[in-house]
Design an enzyme around this catalytic site. Structure first.
Site, PDB file in Angstrom:
ATOM      1  N   CYS A 134     -14.108 -33.970   7.289  1.00 37.24           N
ATOM      2  CA  CYS A 134     -12.720 -34.229   7.709  1.00 37.24           C
ATOM      3  C   CYS A 134     -12.256 -33.205   8.739  1.00 37.24           C
ATOM      4  O   CYS A 134     -11.916 -32.071   8.386  1.00 37.24           O
ATOM      5  CB  CYS A 134     -11.793 -34.217   6.497  1.00 37.24           C
ATOM      6  SG  CYS A 134     -10.081 -34.517   6.938  1.00 37.24           S
ATOM      7  N   CYS A 137      -8.589 -32.103   8.418  1.00 33.19           N
ATOM      8  CA  CYS A 137      -8.354 -31.121   7.338  1.00 33.19           C
ATOM      9  C   CYS A 137      -8.932 -29.758   7.717  1.00 33.19           C
ATOM     10  O   CYS A 137      -8.266 -28.735   7.582  1.00 33.19           O
ATOM     11  CB  CYS A 137      -9.035 -31.551   6.036  1.00 33.19           C
ATOM     12  SG  CYS A 137      -9.056 -33.297   5.720  1.00 33.19           S
ATOM     13  N   ASP A 138     -10.179 -29.723   8.128  1.00 30.22           N
ATOM     14  CA  ASP A 138     -10.902 -28.447   8.242  1.00 30.22           C
ATOM     15  C   ASP A 138     -11.060 -27.938   9.674  1.00 30.22           C
ATOM     16  O   ASP A 138     -11.407 -26.773   9.873  1.00 30.22           O
ATOM     17  CB  ASP A 138     -12.292 -28.594   7.603  1.00 30.22           C
ATOM     18  CG  ASP A 138     -12.173 -28.936   6.115  1.00 30.22           C
ATOM     19  OD1 ASP A 138     -11.169 -28.530   5.503  1.00 30.22           O
ATOM     20  OD2 ASP A 138     -13.069 -29.607   5.578  1.00 30.22           O
TER      21      ASP A 138
END
Ligand code: NAP
Length: 324
Positions: A134, A137-138
């Site tokens: 992701c 997200c990261d």
């Protein structure tokens, strides 16, 4: 007579726990079958910086523990095991965990989707240490680094590459063919971006590093040549698989296996709702999943208040009483 829950939530990720918080607060007797690996995809990440309400970020597993606790505090009963089968042709609906049967007037399916992985040893070992599924997200954790790698040739890979190009100096997209599966608009945008370089006809054969990602080994499928590329992160974007196996003969699914929704969060079966990545292949965020959980719960509450459930119950008991 076996107890009938007002609501059975199947799934213990942001969508499922949020749904349970809402149904419990509406004073509905709620059972959450949270899964063996409860918590969903946030259990695979470390720092979550895009979930509102945490000014300094929050660890994915901590966020999920808090959501679970919040649902329990509101009165949700929890089973930390997988639902193994359902019968939505009977009413009250039947949900099985192994040999144990649970009855519900409403079911909210929130079983999520699982990212597909390449199956490399380093991928598992370095998950959340440079390997991620992701970018939204990261990706920000790698802000200012030199190089990142995105694997895949679909819309997700293009979106990841474009997103990461704003954070990292150089983005390599490694794709197993020489044409992209992605939509033209996203593909064109990525191809025109000077920070994104494509490595065609190639697969990642190894991800190296002790405690963090250091490089990937790449094999050119046309020439057989293997090369090494230094990188600080690898984003695997080769698709997701919705967790809908047990619903295949019960609910309408699309060609990729995602649950089809009608009129809000309703499935094709009245009284069965779906929430989160199990139907959503577009946004796939913890916060959107939580939002969908809230929406499905509100629909479920309306469904129960409207008397539709009672009508279904009366019809079904005339045909066959639920076995106890
Ligand atoms: P996808 O369309 O299935 O693409 C997966 C990509 O990964 C393909 O290029 C595929 O290669 C490659 N791949 C699959 N298995 C692989 C393996 N073992 N090794 C190496 N490469 C592998 O998945 P997605 O990109 O996640 O998209 C899923 C759906 O969501 C699509 O319908 C997409 O349009 C939609 N979506 C839309 C948006 C948007 O509209 N903004 C954003 C994201 C996703 P091949 O091409 O060779 O098969």
């Amino acid at each position: 007579m076996k107890e009938v829950y007002d609501v059975i939530v199947i799934g213990g990720g942001p969508a499922g726990y949020t749904a349970a918080i809402y149904t419990c607060r509406a004073n509905l007797k709620t059972l959450v079958i949270a899964g063996l690996e409860a918590g969903g995809q946030l259990m695979l990440t470390r720092e979550v910086e895009n979930y509102p309400g945490f000014s300094n970020g929050v660890l994915g597993p901590d966020l999920m523990e808090n959501m679970k606790q919040q649902a329990e505090n509101q009165g949700a009963e929890m089973i930390f095991d997988n639902a193994s089968a359902v019968n939505f042709r009977k009413y009250p609906f039947e949900v099985y965990v192994g040999d144990d049967k649970y009855l519900g007037k409403v079911v909210i399916v929130a079983t999520g989707a699982s990212p597909k992985w390449l199956g490399l040893e380093g991928e598992k070992r370095l998950l959340a240490r440079g390997v991620s599924s992701c970018a939204t997200c990261d990706g920000p954790l790698f802000r200012g680094t030199e190089t990142t790698v995105v694997v895949g040739g679909g819309d997700t890979a293009m979106e990841y590459a474009l997103f990461l190009s704003n954070l990292v100096s150089k983005v390599y997209v490694i794709h197993r063919r020489d044409t992209l599966r992605a939509s033209k608009v996203l593909a064109d945008r990525a191809m025109k971006n000077p920070k994104i370089e494509f490595i065609w006809n190639s697969v990642v054969t190894e991800i190296t590093g002790e405690n963090k990602v250091e490089s990937v080994k790449i094999k050119n499928l046309k020439t057989g040549q293997v090369s090494e590329l230094k990188t600080q992160s690898v984003f695997v974007a080769i698709g997701h698989k919705p967790n809908t196996e047990i619903f295949a003969d019960q609910l309408e699914l699309d060609e990729e296996g995602y649950i089809k929704l009608y009129d809000g969060m309703r499935t094709n079966v009245p009284g069965v709702f779906a929430a989160g990545d199990v139907h959503d292949k577009r946004y796939r965020q913890a916060v959107t999943a939580a939002g969908y959980g809230c929406m499905a719960a509100m629909e479920a509450i309306r469904f129960l208040e409207s008397g539709e459930a009672e009508k279904l119950f009366q019809t079904s008991t005339k045909i066959s009483s639920p076995t106890t």
